[in-house]
Design a protein around this motif. Structure first.
Motif, PDB file in Angstrom:
ATOM      1  N   GLY A 199     -10.441   6.132   5.817  1.00 38.53           N
ATOM      2  CA  GLY A 199      -9.022   5.952   5.538  1.00 38.53           C
ATOM      3  C   GLY A 199      -8.427   4.703   6.147  1.00 38.53           C
ATOM      4  N   LEU A 200      -8.565   4.564   7.470  1.00 42.56           N
ATOM      5  CA  LEU A 200      -7.939   3.440   8.166  1.00 42.56           C
ATOM      6  C   LEU A 200      -8.686   2.132   7.932  1.00 42.56           C
ATOM      7  CD1 LEU A 200      -5.705   2.487  10.096  1.00 42.56           C
ATOM      8  CD2 LEU A 200      -7.240   3.029  11.992  1.00 42.56           C
ATOM      9  N   LYS A 221      -9.665   1.614   3.749  1.00 44.27           N
ATOM     10  CA  LYS A 221      -8.577   1.578   2.772  1.00 44.27           C
ATOM     11  C   LYS A 221      -7.304   0.924   3.310  1.00 44.27           C
ATOM     12  CE  LYS A 221     -10.402   5.554   0.258  1.00 44.27           C
ATOM     13  NZ  LYS A 221     -11.541   5.903   1.111  1.00 44.27           N
ATOM     14  N   VAL A 222      -6.739   1.445   4.398  1.00 42.68           N
ATOM     15  CA  VAL A 222      -5.468   0.910   4.900  1.00 42.68           C
ATOM     16  C   VAL A 222      -5.623  -0.538   5.355  1.00 42.68           C
ATOM     17  CG1 VAL A 222      -3.677   1.153   6.672  1.00 42.68           C
ATOM     18  CG2 VAL A 222      -4.559   3.188   5.514  1.00 42.68           C
ATOM     19  N   ARG A 229      -3.609  -1.272  -4.930  1.00 40.08           N
ATOM     20  CA  ARG A 229      -3.428  -1.466  -3.478  1.00 40.08           C
ATOM     21  C   ARG A 229      -2.535  -0.383  -2.882  1.00 40.08           C
ATOM     22  NH1 ARG A 229      -5.743  -2.000   0.883  1.00 40.08           N
ATOM     23  NH2 ARG A 229      -4.469  -2.771   2.563  1.00 40.08           N
ATOM     24  N   MET A 277      -3.776   2.415  -0.230  1.00 41.07           N
ATOM     25  CA  MET A 277      -3.085   2.618   1.048  1.00 41.07           C
ATOM     26  C   MET A 277      -2.660   4.078   1.199  1.00 41.07           C
ATOM     27  SD  MET A 277      -2.647  -0.263   2.877  1.00 41.07           S
ATOM     28  CE  MET A 277      -1.099  -0.121   3.728  1.00 41.07           C
ATOM     29  N   GLY A 284      -5.656   6.180   1.848  1.00 40.69           N
ATOM     30  CA  GLY A 284      -6.105   5.938   3.221  1.00 40.69           C
ATOM     31  C   GLY A 284      -5.243   6.661   4.239  1.00 40.69           C
ATOM     32  N   LEU A 285      -3.940   6.686   4.023  1.00 40.32           N
ATOM     33  CA  LEU A 285      -3.039   7.397   4.935  1.00 40.32           C
ATOM     34  C   LEU A 285      -3.262   8.905   4.866  1.00 40.32           C
ATOM     35  CD1 LEU A 285       0.207   5.283   4.493  1.00 40.32           C
ATOM     36  CD2 LEU A 285      -1.337   5.323   6.473  1.00 40.32           C
ATOM     37  N   CYS A 345      -6.284   9.541   6.927  1.00 39.72           N
ATOM     38  CA  CYS A 345      -5.930   9.489   8.355  1.00 39.72           C
ATOM     39  C   CYS A 345      -5.243  10.784   8.777  1.00 39.72           C
ATOM     40  CB  CYS A 345      -5.039   8.287   8.646  1.00 39.72           C
ATOM     41  SG  CYS A 345      -5.873   6.691   8.507  1.00 39.72           S
TER      42      CYS A 345
END
Length: 130
Positions: A23-24, A27-28, A51, A55, A58-59, A62
């Motif tokens: 995730g972080l 992706k982020v 994008r 994001m 990814g969040l 997380c």
């Protein structure tokens, strides 16, 4: 008196580390061109929204990492993780199969990860509110 190996905690931290990395980092922070390419290939997302979608995904990952570390409602966490992994793998195989270098390997690795997730859910303390 020796202390027992904290296997439940180690398993949860291992699961969380995978989600946090995916995730972080991937992706982020955008360190995986492959993840971006897969998301861009989804027809209803496309290059323009990829994008933002990456994001957001990814969040979410997380957030799952934090949930797993907390160790609360692990059965529900396992259901959410299973659904997300199935959706991401299915989407990748449907729309971006040509970008995945080893589809059987991806499936095998995610199957092993899901087994670990469900072991953590099974080993979680039983509470009436779960």
């Amino acid at each position: 008196m020796s202390q027992a190996f904290p296997s439940e905690r180690v398993i949860r931290l291992s699961i969380a580390a995978v989600w946090l990395y995916e995730g972080l980092w991937c992706k982020v922070l955008g360190h995986s061109v492959a993840h971006a390419a897969v998301v861009s290939s989804v027809p209803f997302i496309g290059a323009r929204m990829s994008r933002i979608t990456l994001m957001a995904l990814g969040l979410v990952e997380c957030g799952i990492a934090a949930w797993v570390v907390a160790g609360k409602r692990m059965r529900q966490a396992a259901i959410v993780q299973t659904a997300l992994l199935l959706a991401m793998n299915a989407g990748g195989l449907i729309w971006a199969w040509h970008l995945i270098p080893d589809p059987p390997g991806m499936i095998l690795q995610n199957l092993a990860f899901l087994i670990l997730i469900w072991v953590a859910a099974k080993d979680a303390p039983h509470h009436a509110h779960e």
